[in-house]
Design an enzyme around this catalytic site. Structure first.
Site, PDB file in Angstrom:
ATOM      1  N   GLU A  44       0.511  -1.277   0.202  1.00 13.12           N
ATOM      2  CA  GLU A  44       0.459  -0.125   0.308  1.00 13.12           C
ATOM      3  C   GLU A  44       1.028   1.392   0.146  1.00 13.12           C
ATOM      4  O   GLU A  44       0.256   2.001  -0.163  1.00 13.12           O
ATOM      5  CB  GLU A  44      -0.998   0.165   1.424  1.00 13.12           C
ATOM      6  CG  GLU A  44      -2.328  -0.781   0.914  1.00 13.12           C
ATOM      7  CD  GLU A  44      -2.699  -1.154   2.192  1.00 13.12           C
ATOM      8  OE1 GLU A  44      -2.425  -0.698   3.389  1.00 13.12           O
ATOM      9  OE2 GLU A  44      -3.472  -1.814   2.291  1.00 13.12           O
TER      10      GLU A  44
ATOM     11  N   HIS B 198       9.804  -1.243   2.144  1.00 13.95           N
ATOM     12  CA  HIS B 198       9.672  -1.609   3.386  1.00 13.95           C
ATOM     13  C   HIS B 198       9.605  -3.171   3.966  1.00 13.95           C
ATOM     14  O   HIS B 198       8.883  -3.495   3.166  1.00 13.95           O
ATOM     15  CB  HIS B 198       8.651  -0.822   4.510  1.00 13.95           C
ATOM     16  CG  HIS B 198       7.354  -0.942   4.256  1.00 13.95           C
ATOM     17  ND1 HIS B 198       6.849  -0.455   2.257  1.00 13.95           N
ATOM     18  CD2 HIS B 198       6.767  -1.741   4.438  1.00 13.95           C
ATOM     19  CE1 HIS B 198       6.006  -0.383   2.173  1.00 13.95           C
ATOM     20  NE2 HIS B 198       5.207  -1.214   3.783  1.00 13.95           N
TER      21      HIS B 198
HETATM   22  P1  AMP Z   1       2.380  -2.677   3.167  1.00 13.71           P
HETATM   23  O1  AMP Z   1       1.126  -2.928   2.661  1.00 13.71           O
HETATM   24  O2  AMP Z   1       2.999  -3.232   3.436  1.00 13.71           O
HETATM   25  O3  AMP Z   1       2.662  -1.470   2.082  1.00 13.71           O
HETATM   26  O4  AMP Z   1       2.887  -2.071   4.337  1.00 13.71           O
HETATM   27  C1  AMP Z   1       2.420  -0.608   4.701  1.00 13.71           C
HETATM   28  C2  AMP Z   1       2.400  -0.359   6.269  1.00 13.71           C
HETATM   29  O5  AMP Z   1       1.851   0.901   6.722  1.00 13.71           O
HETATM   30  C3  AMP Z   1       0.462  -0.960   6.697  1.00 13.71           C
HETATM   31  O6  AMP Z   1       0.924  -2.021   8.129  1.00 13.71           O
HETATM   32  C4  AMP Z   1       0.048   0.472   7.844  1.00 13.71           C
HETATM   33  O7  AMP Z   1      -0.167   0.034   8.658  1.00 13.71           O
HETATM   34  C5  AMP Z   1       1.698   0.517   7.332  1.00 13.71           C
HETATM   35  N1  AMP Z   1       1.406   2.146   8.104  1.00 13.71           N
HETATM   36  C6  AMP Z   1       1.447   3.132   6.748  1.00 13.71           C
HETATM   37  N2  AMP Z   1       1.197   5.345   7.570  1.00 13.71           N
HETATM   38  C7  AMP Z   1       1.281   4.724   8.819  1.00 13.71           C
HETATM   39  C8  AMP Z   1       2.196   5.743   9.499  1.00 13.71           C
HETATM   40  N3  AMP Z   1       2.006   7.412   9.065  1.00 13.71           N
HETATM   41  N4  AMP Z   1       3.272   4.981  10.295  1.00 13.71           N
HETATM   42  C9  AMP Z   1       3.807   4.178  10.832  1.00 13.71           C
HETATM   43  N5  AMP Z   1       2.833   2.484   9.976  1.00 13.71           N
HETATM   44  C10 AMP Z   1       1.937   3.634   8.952  1.00 13.71           C
END
Ligand code: AMP
Length: 109
Positions: free
Chosen positions: A96, A101
């Site tokens: 997302e 990461h």
């Molecule tokens: P992905 O689906 O692998 O792209 O993971 C993105 C992750 O970022 C998700 O688990 C979200 O909950 C997390 N996330 C999004 N915005 C933030 C933020 N401001 N601080 C910490 N985590 C976040």
């Protein structure tokens, strides 16, 4: 740095976030929407969109992400109970935020 990238803004300090770890190459912070008692994200400071965009030259930064997670697990006391490290890759893989990461989840009883 990509101007409209959330994790570039977090890694650069533009968006205030409490880091659990920071080095020259990466930051680690708690996931805002945790999937487990421990859910930490390890984020390279340099913008890389996803695993698909990695090159051979990115080997050192990838290894740093893994060693950072190993150290974080030790600090959080979950080394022995175990944890999971994973990358979601592009939309179909559940990604997302399009800045590379690595997730670390664990801490289950
Ligand atoms: P992905 O689906 O692998 O792209 O993971 C993105 C992750 O970022 C998700 O688990 C979200 O909950 C997390 N996330 C999004 N915005 C933030 C933020 N401001 N601080 C910490 N985590 C976040």
């Amino acid at each position: 740095m990509e101007s409209d990238c959330l994790f570039c803004k977090i890694a650069s300090g533009e968006i205030n976030t409490q880091f659990l770890m920071e080095t020259d190459d990466l930051v680690a912070f708690k996931d805002i929407n945790p999937l487990a008692p421990v859910h930490v994200l390890f984020v390279p400071k340099r913008h890389i969109r996803s695993v698909n965009d990695l090159t051979e030259d990115d080997g050192p930064v990838l290894s740093k992400l893994i060693f950072a997670a190993k150290e974080m697990a030790r600090q959080m006391g979950i080394s022995a109970t175990g944890y999971r490290l994973f990358f979601n890759v592009e939309k179909g893989g559940g990604q997302e935020v399009f800045h590379l990461h690595m997730h670390m989840i664990g801490g289950w009883e």
